[in-house]
Design a protein around this motif. Structure first.
Motif, PDB file in Angstrom:
ATOM      1  N   UNK A  88       1.032  -1.227  -0.229  1.00  0.00           N
ATOM      2  CA  UNK A  88       0.104  -0.106   0.013  1.00  0.00           C
ATOM      3  C   UNK A  88       0.696   1.374  -0.053  1.00  0.00           C
ATOM      4  N   UNK A  89       0.299   2.436  -0.733  1.00  0.00           N
ATOM      5  CA  UNK A  89       1.353   3.436  -0.617  1.00  0.00           C
ATOM      6  C   UNK A  89       0.311   4.543  -0.056  1.00  0.00           C
ATOM      7  N   UNK A  96       1.697   4.991  -7.744  1.00  0.00           N
ATOM      8  CA  UNK A  96       2.477   4.124  -8.525  1.00  0.00           C
ATOM      9  C   UNK A  96       1.888   4.108  -9.756  1.00  0.00           C
ATOM     10  N   UNK A  97       2.780   3.486 -11.033  1.00  0.00           N
ATOM     11  CA  UNK A  97       2.158   3.514 -12.114  1.00  0.00           C
ATOM     12  C   UNK A  97       2.995   2.545 -12.985  1.00  0.00           C
ATOM     13  N   UNK A 128      -3.992   3.395  -8.065  1.00  0.00           N
ATOM     14  CA  UNK A 128      -2.704   4.175  -7.796  1.00  0.00           C
ATOM     15  C   UNK A 128      -1.827   4.115  -6.553  1.00  0.00           C
ATOM     16  N   UNK A 129      -2.747   3.849  -5.578  1.00  0.00           N
ATOM     17  CA  UNK A 129      -1.985   3.435  -4.030  1.00  0.00           C
ATOM     18  C   UNK A 129      -1.598   2.063  -3.873  1.00  0.00           C
ATOM     19  N   UNK A 130      -1.899   1.162  -4.669  1.00  0.00           N
ATOM     20  CA  UNK A 130      -1.521  -0.369  -4.542  1.00  0.00           C
ATOM     21  C   UNK A 130      -0.765  -0.970  -5.424  1.00  0.00           C
ATOM     22  N   UNK A 131       0.274  -1.724  -4.883  1.00  0.00           N
ATOM     23  CA  UNK A 131       1.162  -2.517  -5.978  1.00  0.00           C
ATOM     24  C   UNK A 131       1.177  -3.982  -5.454  1.00  0.00           C
TER      25      UNK A 131
END
Length: 180
Positions: A88-89, A96-97, A128-131
């Motif tokens: 999580x960001x 993230x992208x 955008x806030x998950x990787x």
């Protein structure tokens, strides 16, 4: 006797295991993994299951017994289902992208941080806030996830940064306001 070490490892259908001396190769629907183990550990393949045996109760052999069994079980699990680590960001403007196979992180530096996917690892950015870090090698997936987290570790005052999904960040009290 090790409780973990003595458990057999079930080899599911579609997975091929070959054992030569202390080298184990596992091939499955998601890929192929190969690893060498301590020569004292005996790895036996019979009736569609693997067993790890140790020669005696020496301290080194006891410690290697459960480790060897777990590493082989992770190899079998990896080639059948694979592993993933979710991050999580947290932070205003942090995101993230994906740029092709390169993960690009914008986490408060003057420039975006690029993270190329090493062989055997794939990234996914569902939001955008998950990787999501995926792969068949459990150790490599965990290592890459830890390196991504290291780019901007969660700080203890506001909790901003990159953290594992579900990770609890203990927050510190900020500066106390001076009484007038």
């Amino acid at each position: 006797m090790s409780r973990i070490g003595r458990q057999p490892i079930a080899v599911p259908g579609g997975v091929q295991v070959s054992v030569e001396d202390s080298r184990v190769a596992v091939k499955g629907p998601r890929g192929q993994l190969e690893q060498s183990f301590h020569p004292d550990m005996r790895i036996v393949l019979e009736d569609g299951s693997l067993r790890v045996e140790r020669p005696d109760d020496e301290r080194l052999h006891r410690s290697l017994h459960g480790l060897t069994r777990t590493l082989i079980a992770n190899m079998v699990e990896g080639v059948t289902n694979g592993f993933e680590r979710r991050l999580e960001i947290v932070g205003v403007g942090y995101r993230a992208a994906m740029r092709g196979t390169v993960l690009e992180l914008t986490v408060g530096y003057s420039h975006p941080v690029s993270f190329p996917a090493p062989p055997g690892i794939e990234f996914e950015v569902p939001a955008p806030n998950r990787v999501v870090v995926r792969g068949i090698d459990k150790q490599l997936v965990g290592e890459i996830a830890a390196e991504i987290r290291q780019v901007r570790k969660p700080e203890p005052y506001k909790g901003k940064g990159i953290r594992y999904e579900g990770e609890y960040v203990r927050k510190k009290a900020g500066k106390a306001a001076k009484g007038a």
